[in-house]
Scaffold this motif. Sequence first.
Motif, PDB file in Angstrom:
ATOM      1  N   ASN A 170      24.253  -7.681 -16.092  1.00  0.00           N
ATOM      2  CA  ASN A 170      25.225  -8.791 -16.344  1.00  0.00           C
ATOM      3  C   ASN A 170      26.332  -8.093 -16.909  1.00  0.00           C
ATOM      4  O   ASN A 170      27.411  -8.577 -16.438  1.00  0.00           O
ATOM      5  N   ALA A 171      26.417  -7.243 -17.674  1.00  0.00           N
ATOM      6  CA  ALA A 171      27.596  -6.446 -18.338  1.00  0.00           C
ATOM      7  C   ALA A 171      28.329  -6.026 -17.004  1.00  0.00           C
ATOM      8  O   ALA A 171      29.701  -5.828 -16.952  1.00  0.00           O
ATOM      9  N   ALA A 172      27.569  -5.309 -15.928  1.00  0.00           N
ATOM     10  CA  ALA A 172      28.221  -4.753 -14.908  1.00  0.00           C
ATOM     11  C   ALA A 172      29.059  -5.784 -14.048  1.00  0.00           C
ATOM     12  O   ALA A 172      30.311  -5.482 -13.604  1.00  0.00           O
ATOM     13  N   VAL A 173      28.540  -6.880 -13.922  1.00  0.00           N
ATOM     14  CA  VAL A 173      29.157  -7.880 -13.113  1.00  0.00           C
ATOM     15  C   VAL A 173      30.318  -8.381 -13.807  1.00  0.00           C
ATOM     16  O   VAL A 173      31.523  -8.809 -13.179  1.00  0.00           O
ATOM     17  N   ALA A 174      30.211  -8.556 -15.204  1.00  0.00           N
ATOM     18  CA  ALA A 174      31.310  -8.928 -16.043  1.00  0.00           C
ATOM     19  C   ALA A 174      32.624  -8.042 -15.943  1.00  0.00           C
ATOM     20  O   ALA A 174      33.646  -8.517 -15.766  1.00  0.00           O
ATOM     21  N   ALA A 175      32.233  -6.793 -15.805  1.00  0.00           N
ATOM     22  CA  ALA A 175      33.232  -5.599 -15.760  1.00  0.00           C
ATOM     23  C   ALA A 175      33.676  -5.739 -14.439  1.00  0.00           C
ATOM     24  O   ALA A 175      35.256  -5.471 -14.484  1.00  0.00           O
ATOM     25  N   GLN A 233      24.684  -9.770 -23.169  1.00  0.00           N
ATOM     26  CA  GLN A 233      23.740 -10.523 -23.973  1.00  0.00           C
ATOM     27  C   GLN A 233      23.119 -11.794 -23.493  1.00  0.00           C
ATOM     28  O   GLN A 233      22.129 -12.296 -23.909  1.00  0.00           O
ATOM     29  N   ALA A 234      24.016 -12.423 -22.553  1.00  0.00           N
ATOM     30  CA  ALA A 234      23.699 -13.564 -22.102  1.00  0.00           C
ATOM     31  C   ALA A 234      22.761 -13.641 -20.897  1.00  0.00           C
ATOM     32  O   ALA A 234      22.206 -14.748 -20.436  1.00  0.00           O
ATOM     33  N   SER A 236      11.025 -13.975 -24.404  1.00  0.00           N
ATOM     34  CA  SER A 236      11.055 -14.704 -25.630  1.00  0.00           C
ATOM     35  C   SER A 236      12.015 -14.258 -26.663  1.00  0.00           C
ATOM     36  O   SER A 236      11.815 -14.466 -28.037  1.00  0.00           O
ATOM     37  N   ASN A 237      13.144 -14.215 -26.117  1.00  0.00           N
ATOM     38  CA  ASN A 237      14.529 -14.101 -26.860  1.00  0.00           C
ATOM     39  C   ASN A 237      14.312 -12.704 -27.715  1.00  0.00           C
ATOM     40  O   ASN A 237      14.907 -12.558 -28.868  1.00  0.00           O
ATOM     41  N   VAL A 238      13.576 -11.743 -27.402  1.00  0.00           N
ATOM     42  CA  VAL A 238      13.489 -10.673 -28.602  1.00  0.00           C
ATOM     43  C   VAL A 238      14.575  -9.746 -28.316  1.00  0.00           C
ATOM     44  O   VAL A 238      14.815  -8.946 -29.256  1.00  0.00           O
ATOM     45  N   GLN A 239      15.253  -9.958 -27.281  1.00  0.00           N
ATOM     46  CA  GLN A 239      16.764  -9.169 -26.887  1.00  0.00           C
ATOM     47  C   GLN A 239      16.505  -7.727 -27.412  1.00  0.00           C
ATOM     48  O   GLN A 239      17.418  -7.032 -28.298  1.00  0.00           O
ATOM     49  N   ALA A 240      15.476  -7.108 -26.555  1.00  0.00           N
ATOM     50  CA  ALA A 240      14.998  -5.678 -27.221  1.00  0.00           C
ATOM     51  C   ALA A 240      16.038  -4.538 -26.679  1.00  0.00           C
ATOM     52  O   ALA A 240      15.278  -3.614 -25.741  1.00  0.00           O
ATOM     53  N   PHE A 241      17.151  -4.660 -26.682  1.00  0.00           N
ATOM     54  CA  PHE A 241      18.083  -3.369 -26.175  1.00  0.00           C
ATOM     55  C   PHE A 241      19.230  -3.371 -26.952  1.00  0.00           C
ATOM     56  O   PHE A 241      19.656  -4.406 -28.017  1.00  0.00           O
ATOM     57  N   SER A 242      19.773  -2.268 -27.109  1.00  0.00           N
ATOM     58  CA  SER A 242      21.344  -1.954 -28.003  1.00  0.00           C
ATOM     59  C   SER A 242      21.982  -1.083 -27.050  1.00  0.00           C
ATOM     60  O   SER A 242      21.462  -0.065 -25.915  1.00  0.00           O
ATOM     61  N   VAL A 243      23.124  -0.931 -27.313  1.00  0.00           N
ATOM     62  CA  VAL A 243      24.261  -0.172 -26.412  1.00  0.00           C
ATOM     63  C   VAL A 243      24.955   0.775 -27.234  1.00  0.00           C
ATOM     64  O   VAL A 243      25.639   0.281 -28.580  1.00  0.00           O
TER      65      VAL A 243
END
Length: 247
Positions: free
Chosen positions: A120-125, A35-36, A41-48
């Motif tokens: 981002n999540a892949a790198v975090a993992a 999420q970071a 435009s800060n729409v954050q247009a995804f879900s998991v």
Amino acid sequence: MNDTIALLKKHRSIRKFKDKPLGKSMVEQIISAGQAASTSSNVQAFSVVAITDTERKGILSELAGNQAYIRECPVFLVWCADLHRLKYSAERHRPGQDSYEDVTENFIIATVDTALAAQNAAVAAESLGLGIVYIGGIRNRIAEVAELLELPDLVYPVFGMCLGYPDQEPGLRPRLPVSAVLHWDEYDTDKTEAQVEIYDKTMTEYLRERTGGQKDTPWSELMAEKLTQPARLHMREFLQKRGFELK
């Protein structure tokens, strides 16, 4: 070179996982890191959608072309472009007014947002000692995947991601030379052929070594084969049925 760059350059796709569960808090931290990522435009247009249920993973494995590692990984993440929240927001604050959540530009925004968050999540993992592999195969039978996950209109599965502790040590796959993808000030078409030939030699040697001489097909030939075969031609019709007019 620093630790972050070193981690990024060590990425490998992992297709075999240890039989070791992941705690929900760890998965939540990985998604939080996703999420970071930058978002238009800060729409954050995804879900998991995180899948741990064995039966559901089995169904998704079949829908994705019988990829066994979907069944075997402890958590399978389905990354979805999501414009449903935006439509809800428009209806809440501008009732009766035309909205344009279904246009091509917003489709692109949602798809890009999803990819940025997932990487981002892949790198975090990977920083936590986990391994991942992206699964584009969930688009093979995408309508059935959407139905299984009960996705509303204006939400579509972009790709899946297997997540877990690696149980293999695959080698690093060579990438195109930096000079093949990096252009200064303007696109330089003259160098394309030379860079492809250089990479063909690199990949031929890599495949020959990895397969014990059984494969040595140049990269450009593999790409030619890929691009001359029809693939997932159902996607446009599926997206339109899900509310993406792409106008």
